[in-house]
Design a protein around this motif. Structure first.
Motif, PDB file in Angstrom:
ATOM      1  N   SER A  46       2.646   4.644   0.562  1.00  0.00           N
ATOM      2  CA  SER A  46       3.399   5.656   1.309  1.00  0.00           C
ATOM      3  C   SER A  46       3.976   6.725   0.384  1.00  0.00           C
ATOM      4  N   LEU A  47       4.561   6.284  -0.738  1.00  0.00           N
ATOM      5  CA  LEU A  47       5.175   7.248  -1.659  1.00  0.00           C
ATOM      6  C   LEU A  47       4.141   8.143  -2.322  1.00  0.00           C
ATOM      7  N   ALA A  48       2.873   7.731  -2.336  1.00  0.00           N
ATOM      8  CA  ALA A  48       1.822   8.586  -2.895  1.00  0.00           C
ATOM      9  C   ALA A  48       1.655   9.873  -2.094  1.00  0.00           C
ATOM     10  N   LEU A  49       2.145   9.875  -0.857  1.00  0.00           N
ATOM     11  CA  LEU A  49       2.036  11.075  -0.029  1.00  0.00           C
ATOM     12  C   LEU A  49       2.903  12.223  -0.538  1.00  0.00           C
ATOM     13  N   VAL A  50       3.839  11.927  -1.449  1.00  0.00           N
ATOM     14  CA  VAL A  50       4.642  13.004  -2.041  1.00  0.00           C
ATOM     15  C   VAL A  50       3.741  14.013  -2.750  1.00  0.00           C
ATOM     16  N   ALA A  51       2.597  13.544  -3.251  1.00  0.00           N
ATOM     17  CA  ALA A  51       1.699  14.407  -4.026  1.00  0.00           C
ATOM     18  C   ALA A  51       0.508  14.891  -3.217  1.00  0.00           C
ATOM     19  N   TRP A  52       0.536  14.758  -1.882  1.00  0.00           N
ATOM     20  CA  TRP A  52      -0.674  15.086  -1.128  1.00  0.00           C
ATOM     21  C   TRP A  52      -1.007  16.575  -1.138  1.00  0.00           C
ATOM     22  N   SER A  59      -3.282  11.290  -4.577  1.00  0.00           N
ATOM     23  CA  SER A  59      -2.723  10.713  -3.364  1.00  0.00           C
ATOM     24  C   SER A  59      -3.770   9.907  -2.607  1.00  0.00           C
ATOM     25  N   LEU A  60      -5.005  10.438  -2.539  1.00  0.00           N
ATOM     26  CA  LEU A  60      -6.084   9.744  -1.834  1.00  0.00           C
ATOM     27  C   LEU A  60      -6.415   8.421  -2.513  1.00  0.00           C
ATOM     28  N   LEU A  61      -6.532   8.405  -3.823  1.00  0.00           N
ATOM     29  CA  LEU A  61      -6.892   7.198  -4.558  1.00  0.00           C
ATOM     30  C   LEU A  61      -5.815   6.128  -4.422  1.00  0.00           C
ATOM     31  N   VAL A  62      -4.548   6.499  -4.620  1.00  0.00           N
ATOM     32  CA  VAL A  62      -3.462   5.524  -4.596  1.00  0.00           C
ATOM     33  C   VAL A  62      -3.253   4.978  -3.183  1.00  0.00           C
ATOM     34  N   SER A  63      -3.184   5.858  -2.204  1.00  0.00           N
ATOM     35  CA  SER A  63      -2.924   5.392  -0.836  1.00  0.00           C
ATOM     36  C   SER A  63      -4.078   4.541  -0.308  1.00  0.00           C
ATOM     37  N   THR A  64      -5.308   4.928  -0.605  1.00  0.00           N
ATOM     38  CA  THR A  64      -6.455   4.134  -0.133  1.00  0.00           C
ATOM     39  C   THR A  64      -6.465   2.755  -0.776  1.00  0.00           C
ATOM     40  N   ALA A  65      -6.260   2.686  -2.091  1.00  0.00           N
ATOM     41  CA  ALA A  65      -6.279   1.395  -2.787  1.00  0.00           C
ATOM     42  C   ALA A  65      -5.165   0.484  -2.290  1.00  0.00           C
ATOM     43  N   CYS A  66      -3.958   1.037  -2.155  1.00  0.00           N
ATOM     44  CA  CYS A  66      -2.827   0.207  -1.725  1.00  0.00           C
ATOM     45  C   CYS A  66      -2.998  -0.282  -0.286  1.00  0.00           C
ATOM     46  N   MET A  67      -3.441   0.601   0.601  1.00  0.00           N
ATOM     47  CA  MET A  67      -3.568   0.187   1.995  1.00  0.00           C
ATOM     48  C   MET A  67      -4.772  -0.741   2.202  1.00  0.00           C
ATOM     49  N   LEU A  68      -5.776  -0.672   1.331  1.00  0.00           N
ATOM     50  CA  LEU A  68      -6.869  -1.648   1.379  1.00  0.00           C
ATOM     51  C   LEU A  68      -6.347  -3.054   1.072  1.00  0.00           C
TER      52      LEU A  68
END
Length: 380
Positions: A46-52, A59-68
């Motif tokens: 969620s916090l990766a969205l600060v950099a979207w 943001s895409l790499l971090v959020s995708t990996a974490c939510m996977l």
């Protein structure tokens, strides 16, 4: 104001990330078998969205990996896809379509694999996956439309700027052509006539001296005035033809030629005196030229309208301004002020351009006065 404009997007992104983190944390909290790793992955994704906006690929790499990780471990449902969809929107909007498509395929594939053996049967799982596919496609389409709209707006702004620049260039070109036309007209209409006057006056002076006769002062004044007129006309034509030129072979008239101006007025029969007060010093070119022209026009008006009255020229070098005053003892009446002609209008325009003040009116005791106060600093 600029500080607020710069930090407002960051504050909005931070608020989005915080809301997303709280929402997913609540869902994970009520999901069975959730652990610390799941909470950490939800918070990081969620916090990766600060950099979207600024770093969409990060943001895409971090959020995708974490939510996977969260999806594969506890299967929290559709909300787990929200951070990934926002990052996909950002990546596609920034032009990274391949990265957005790959992230969508990986997440959707993982979601489908984890839900196929579900308790509720594959039909419901496939419905959820189909819904996610629709959301991801909608996010990609929205990002593409937004990108095209932004490109269209930028192109429109560039076209507007180009049109403005073209208009300015056309206006400058027309102004240049008009200056050249005026220069040609002045040359053709005035130069020839003034040259004839100068030559005829010179011939008359030469013949009078050859016969041993006294040369009339008026004839000498005509000869000198025509020479000055030719010199100033040449300077004006040079300025019209080359307004950007800083050097001019013929210097413009200034107060250094005041004595010649007054002497020429005297030679026409106009009694004129000059009084200079203050410390005489070098003046700005615009002020020097305006002061000379004001005295010239005022003496001309005295000769034409004051009926042979005497003229008094006063030049006062004050600390912050130059005061030019020309008085005459003519018959001007305060109760019947004259209608301003081109000369007075020209004086007012010169003084106004320098940020000064001009008073041109009949005097209470009779006669006419012209008083100009010219600031010595920068024009206002």
């Amino acid at each position: 104001m600029m500080f607020m404009d710069r930090w407002r997007p960051l504050a909005q992104d931070g608020l989005l990330a915080a809301v997303m983190a709280i929402l997913l944390s609540v869902i994970v909290f009520y999901t069975p078998h959730a652990g610390a790793l799941d909470f950490a992955a939800v918070l990081a994704g969620s916090l990766a969205l600060v950099a979207w906006r600024r770093a969409p690929l990060v943001s895409l790499l971090v959020s995708t990996a974490c939510m996977l990780v969260v999806t594969a471990h506890i299967q929290p449902g559709l909300p787990a896809a929200f951070p990934v969809m926002v990052s996909v929107f950002a990546a596609v909007g920034a032009g990274h379509r391949l990265a957005g498509a790959l992230a969508s395929l990986v997440f959707l594939g993982t979601d489908l694999v984890t839900h196929l053996p579900g308790v509720d049967g594959p039909v419901k799982d496939l419905q959820n996956t189909a819904l996610l596919i629709g959301w991801f496609v909608a996010a990609g389409v929205a990002a593409t439309v937004t990108r095209h709209r932004q490109a269209y707006l930028e192109e429109a702004e560039q076209r507007a700027a180009e049109a403005e620049r073209t208009r300015e260039e056309a206006a400058l070109r027309r102004a240049g052509e008009e200056r050249l036309r005026i220069a040609r007209e002045l040359h053709d209409s005035l130069t020839h006539s003034i040259s004839i006057i100068k030559v005829q006056a010179g011939v008359a002076v030469h013949l009078a001296r050859r016969r041993g006769e006294d040369v009339p002062p008026a004839l000498l004044a005509i000869q000198e005035a025509s020479g000055d007129a030719m010199r100033e006309l040449r300077a004006t034509l040079e300025v019209l033809r080359d307004p950007g030129g800083s050097d001019c072979e013929t210097p413009a008239s200034g107060l250094d030629r005041l004595d010649d101006l007054v002497e020429r007025a005297r030679s026409t029969g106009l009694p004129a005196t000059v009084t200079i007060s203050g410390t005489r010093r070098e003046l700005p070119a615009e002020v020097d030229r305006a002061a000379y022209r004001i005295v010239q026009e005022a003496l001309t008006n005295v000769s034409r309208h004051a009926g042979g009255a005497a003229a008094t020229v006063r030049i006062d070098y004050a600390h912050e301004e130059l005061v030019v005053q020309v008085d005459d003892g003519g018959t001007a009446d305060p109760d019947a002020p004259p209608i301003p002609g081109t000369g007075l209008l020209g004086m007012r325009e010169r003084v106004a351009a320098l940020g000064g003040r001009l008073r041109a009116e009949p005097r209470p005791e009779g006669g006419f006065t012209v008083r100009a106060e010219l600031p010595l600093g920068e024009p206002s």
